[in-house]
Design a protein around this motif. Structure first.
Motif, PDB file in Angstrom:
ATOM      1  N   LEU A   1       8.154  56.960  50.201  1.00 14.90           N
ATOM      2  CA  LEU A   1       8.955  56.620  51.358  1.00 14.90           C
ATOM      3  C   LEU A   1      10.328  56.081  51.197  1.00 14.90           C
ATOM      4  CD1 LEU A   1       5.929  54.458  52.308  1.00 14.90           C
ATOM      5  CD2 LEU A   1       6.644  56.223  53.613  1.00 14.90           C
TER       6      LEU A   1
ATOM      7  N   LEU B   1      13.221  54.462  53.569  1.00 16.49           N
ATOM      8  CA  LEU B   1      13.723  53.801  54.697  1.00 16.49           C
ATOM      9  C   LEU B   1      14.615  53.039  54.797  1.00 16.49           C
ATOM     10  CD1 LEU B   1       9.745  53.195  55.084  1.00 16.49           C
ATOM     11  CD2 LEU B   1      10.846  54.651  56.838  1.00 16.49           C
ATOM     12  N   PRO B   2      15.137  53.162  56.123  1.00  9.89           N
ATOM     13  CA  PRO B   2      16.439  52.053  56.174  1.00  9.89           C
ATOM     14  C   PRO B   2      15.842  50.696  55.949  1.00  9.89           C
ATOM     15  CG  PRO B   2      15.265  52.837  58.501  1.00  9.89           C
ATOM     16  CD  PRO B   2      14.661  53.608  57.325  1.00  9.89           C
ATOM     17  N   ILE B   3      16.934  49.936  55.304  1.00 14.23           N
ATOM     18  CA  ILE B   3      16.859  48.692  55.007  1.00 14.23           C
ATOM     19  C   ILE B   3      17.232  47.827  56.187  1.00 14.23           C
ATOM     20  CG2 ILE B   3      17.437  46.648  53.649  1.00 14.23           C
ATOM     21  CD1 ILE B   3      17.734  49.068  51.357  1.00 14.23           C
ATOM     22  N   PRO B   4      16.251  46.860  56.687  1.00 19.77           N
ATOM     23  CA  PRO B   4      16.680  46.170  57.928  1.00 19.77           C
ATOM     24  C   PRO B   4      17.518  45.127  57.474  1.00 19.77           C
ATOM     25  CG  PRO B   4      14.621  45.409  57.122  1.00 19.77           C
ATOM     26  CD  PRO B   4      14.878  46.687  56.273  1.00 19.77           C
TER      27      PRO B   4
ATOM     28  N   ALA C   1      11.656  34.676  54.062  1.00 24.32           N
ATOM     29  CA  ALA C   1      12.499  35.504  54.800  1.00 24.32           C
ATOM     30  C   ALA C   1      11.472  36.330  55.530  1.00 24.32           C
ATOM     31  CB  ALA C   1      13.188  36.234  53.825  1.00 24.32           C
ATOM     32  N   ALA C   2      11.351  36.380  56.809  1.00 22.20           N
ATOM     33  CA  ALA C   2      10.588  37.112  57.568  1.00 22.20           C
ATOM     34  C   ALA C   2      11.248  37.565  58.703  1.00 22.20           C
ATOM     35  CB  ALA C   2       9.167  36.176  58.075  1.00 22.20           C
ATOM     36  N   ASP C   3      11.026  38.801  59.066  1.00 23.59           N
ATOM     37  CA  ASP C   3      11.702  39.308  60.208  1.00 23.59           C
ATOM     38  C   ASP C   3      11.177  39.307  61.525  1.00 23.59           C
ATOM     39  OD1 ASP C   3       9.643  41.159  60.259  1.00 23.59           O
ATOM     40  OD2 ASP C   3      10.803  42.855  59.504  1.00 23.59           O
TER      41      ASP C   3
ATOM     42  N   PHE D   1       9.332  41.213  63.381  1.00 21.38           N
ATOM     43  CA  PHE D   1       8.074  41.853  63.530  1.00 21.38           C
ATOM     44  C   PHE D   1       6.935  40.529  63.202  1.00 21.38           C
ATOM     45  CE2 PHE D   1       4.292  43.608  61.902  1.00 21.38           C
ATOM     46  CZ  PHE D   1       3.929  44.640  62.719  1.00 21.38           C
ATOM     47  N   LEU D   2       7.226  39.841  62.289  1.00 23.34           N
ATOM     48  CA  LEU D   2       6.302  38.800  61.932  1.00 23.34           C
ATOM     49  C   LEU D   2       6.676  37.623  62.775  1.00 23.34           C
ATOM     50  CD1 LEU D   2       6.576  38.726  57.977  1.00 23.34           C
ATOM     51  CD2 LEU D   2       4.764  39.819  59.723  1.00 23.34           C
TER      52      LEU D   2
ATOM     53  N   VAL E   1      15.990  41.915  49.919  1.00 20.26           N
ATOM     54  CA  VAL E   1      14.648  41.937  50.710  1.00 20.26           C
ATOM     55  C   VAL E   1      14.751  43.441  51.540  1.00 20.26           C
ATOM     56  CG1 VAL E   1      13.234  40.865  52.468  1.00 20.26           C
ATOM     57  CG2 VAL E   1      14.773  39.409  50.971  1.00 20.26           C
ATOM     58  N   PRO E   2      14.374  44.409  50.843  1.00 22.57           N
ATOM     59  CA  PRO E   2      14.371  45.616  51.695  1.00 22.57           C
ATOM     60  C   PRO E   2      12.736  45.612  52.455  1.00 22.57           C
ATOM     61  CG  PRO E   2      13.248  45.889  49.240  1.00 22.57           C
ATOM     62  CD  PRO E   2      13.593  44.539  49.480  1.00 22.57           C
ATOM     63  N   GLY E   3      12.768  46.656  53.408  1.00 20.81           N
ATOM     64  CA  GLY E   3      11.802  46.554  54.351  1.00 20.81           C
ATOM     65  C   GLY E   3      10.511  47.199  53.730  1.00 20.81           C
TER      66      GLY E   3
ATOM     67  N   PRO F   1       7.209  49.305  54.372  1.00 21.20           N
ATOM     68  CA  PRO F   1       6.802  50.356  55.431  1.00 21.20           C
ATOM     69  C   PRO F   1       5.460  49.605  56.109  1.00 21.20           C
ATOM     70  CG  PRO F   1       6.530  51.323  53.533  1.00 21.20           C
ATOM     71  CD  PRO F   1       7.306  49.957  53.192  1.00 21.20           C
ATOM     72  N   ILE F   2       5.403  50.097  57.464  1.00 21.82           N
ATOM     73  CA  ILE F   2       4.169  49.718  58.262  1.00 21.82           C
ATOM     74  C   ILE F   2       3.524  51.106  58.494  1.00 21.82           C
ATOM     75  CG2 ILE F   2       2.795  48.719  60.022  1.00 21.82           C
ATOM     76  CD1 ILE F   2       5.431  47.045  60.378  1.00 21.82           C
TER      77      ILE F   2
ATOM     78  N   THR G   1       8.877  48.593  59.784  1.00 25.18           N
ATOM     79  CA  THR G   1       9.100  48.039  58.741  1.00 25.18           C
ATOM     80  C   THR G   1       8.911  46.495  58.576  1.00 25.18           C
ATOM     81  OG1 THR G   1      11.410  47.666  58.661  1.00 25.18           O
ATOM     82  CG2 THR G   1      10.460  49.704  57.707  1.00 25.18           C
ATOM     83  N   ILE G   2       8.478  45.901  57.651  1.00 24.57           N
ATOM     84  CA  ILE G   2       8.763  44.515  57.519  1.00 24.57           C
ATOM     85  C   ILE G   2       9.593  43.917  56.561  1.00 24.57           C
ATOM     86  CG2 ILE G   2       7.315  42.308  57.063  1.00 24.57           C
ATOM     87  CD1 ILE G   2       4.874  43.563  58.495  1.00 24.57           C
ATOM     88  N   ALA G   3      10.409  43.160  56.774  1.00 22.99           N
ATOM     89  CA  ALA G   3      11.450  42.419  55.829  1.00 22.99           C
ATOM     90  C   ALA G   3      10.491  41.356  55.281  1.00 22.99           C
ATOM     91  CB  ALA G   3      12.693  42.060  56.264  1.00 22.99           C
TER      92      ALA G   3
ATOM     93  N   ASP H   1       9.934  38.823  51.983  1.00 21.07           N
ATOM     94  CA  ASP H   1      10.576  38.305  50.575  1.00 21.07           C
ATOM     95  C   ASP H   1       9.340  38.324  49.585  1.00 21.07           C
ATOM     96  OD1 ASP H   1       9.204  36.058  51.237  1.00 21.07           O
ATOM     97  OD2 ASP H   1      11.139  34.797  51.313  1.00 21.07           O
TER      98      ASP H   1
END
Lengths: 212, 212
Positions: free
Chosen positions: A76, A78-81, A110-112, A114-115, B84-86, B88-89, B108-110, B112
DNA sequence: GATGGTAGTGTACGGATGTACAGTCGTCAA
DNA sequence: TTGACGACTGTACATCCGTACACTACCATC
């Protein structure tokens, strides 16, 4: 695209997967031959070469058991958020002190989004006790809590009773509050207005995380 | 009670676990020696004998890479990266048609290192079904899965059976694999070698997240 | 009828591998 | 000061294992 394999090569691949799963290590060439009833190791060598050509296995040359099955999951990229600010992990919650007091913070997560939706008002607590095991919230779990002074009936809240923080389902009733554990071994806690006890809703639980 | 191991033997055990998870096969005696900077294979032999005596590994005599780790100790802490990369979900996993990354990834979920240790090899799956409710893993939960082709006895794994991905506890046995649900309403799944079914360990579950 | 892929038998070589034997050195409790 | 144990060096050997070579056979299809 699913690689089109011959029946024999499916058998070889299945044997490799099965052997790895059962014994913890991939098979040798001769073990594959024996497993499929083939007397000559060279017959297997041809199959392995074909499987490698098709990309379903990888090999480490000249190493014993140097076969790796390529997972069904593709690599995979994927773009890094965006980087997100950390959410504080609180230790003990004591009454009379602001929740975000520095001394309480054990670390950050560190939670984005989504969480955690409302990051600025969210903190993380470690669960003590199994009173909410009926909601699949276990001791040691980390719960995400959105700070808010009021909650709706039936929500899972973090509440302060006198000097103690607790996680329960919240049922406001006339002149009293009922806090219900989801583990039937725990009786509901009832705080009546006339008790004169300190009671405060610290926030509602929005997420649970557990390390396995 | 965790067996008391010497520092050196902890290193040996950690090396075996790490090698198995990384390469899909346990190391040879000489690979362990090289990994720990020991010139003589016999030094390792002594450690392996001790580890076997203490029951933390099992061995298949005279077989290349015939080492199996037995009990699950807390994973060794690896150097922790700051970025902290994402993660994948993934949506549904199907075997016959390996799905391309962009089709399959829901987001994606960031997360840590606090949430996910080995983030490069970790993906996230949504749980379907309540077969693991005994381990407080419910339908709709997000599980963090570290990709690895082998697992240890008793670990919660994501496995592929024929064309279907499933979450179960993993018990390898002679000539077969038992996958056990933690919800007693579900019977164990037994995959025998002679069944000719496709079986593959995709990874082990390292975390659970649930939106409340 | 020539070609190429699949599937196999049989043999052999050299290096990888597990294992055994013979020691060394240091620590620590009896 | 003895002895058990941990940790290690160094060497050696039988077997395991990946690999190579030579050859056979079947079966499409071009």
């Amino acid at each position: 695209m699913p690689p089109r394999l011959t029946k024999r090569r499916e058998q070889v691949l299945a044997f490799i997967r099965d052997h790895a799963a059962r014994t913890g290590a991939p098979p040798t060439v001769r073990e594959i031959a024996a497993g499929l009833g083939i007397p000559s190791p060279n017959a297997v060598v041809g199959h392995l070469a074909a499987l490698q050509r098709m990309g379903v296995i990888e090999r480490s040359p000249r190493r014993a058991r140097g076969i790796r099955t390529v997972s069904a999951l593709p690599p995979l990229s994927l773009p890094i958020p965006e980087v997100v600010p950390g959410i504080p992990i609180l230790g003990r919650i004591a009454a009379g002190r602001p929740i975000y007091a520095d001394e309480n913070v054990e670390g950050t997560i560190a939670a984005d989004p989504f969480l955690v939706r409302d990051r600025a008002e969210t903190f993380v607590l470690r669960v003590q006790g199994d009173s909410m095991s009926g909601d699949a919230i276990l001791p040691g779990d980390y719960i995400f809590v959105r700070r808010q002074p009021v909650a709706e009936r039936g929500q899972i809240v973090v509440a302060l009773i006198d000097d103690e923080a607790t996680v329960k389902r919240y049922f406001p009733e006339p002149r009293r509050v009922r806090l219900v554990a989801s583990n039937p071994a725990y009786a509901p806690i009832v705080i009546r207005q006339e008790d004169g006890r300190r009671f405060e809703v610290l926030g509602v639980v929005t997420g649970v995380f557990r390390r396995v």
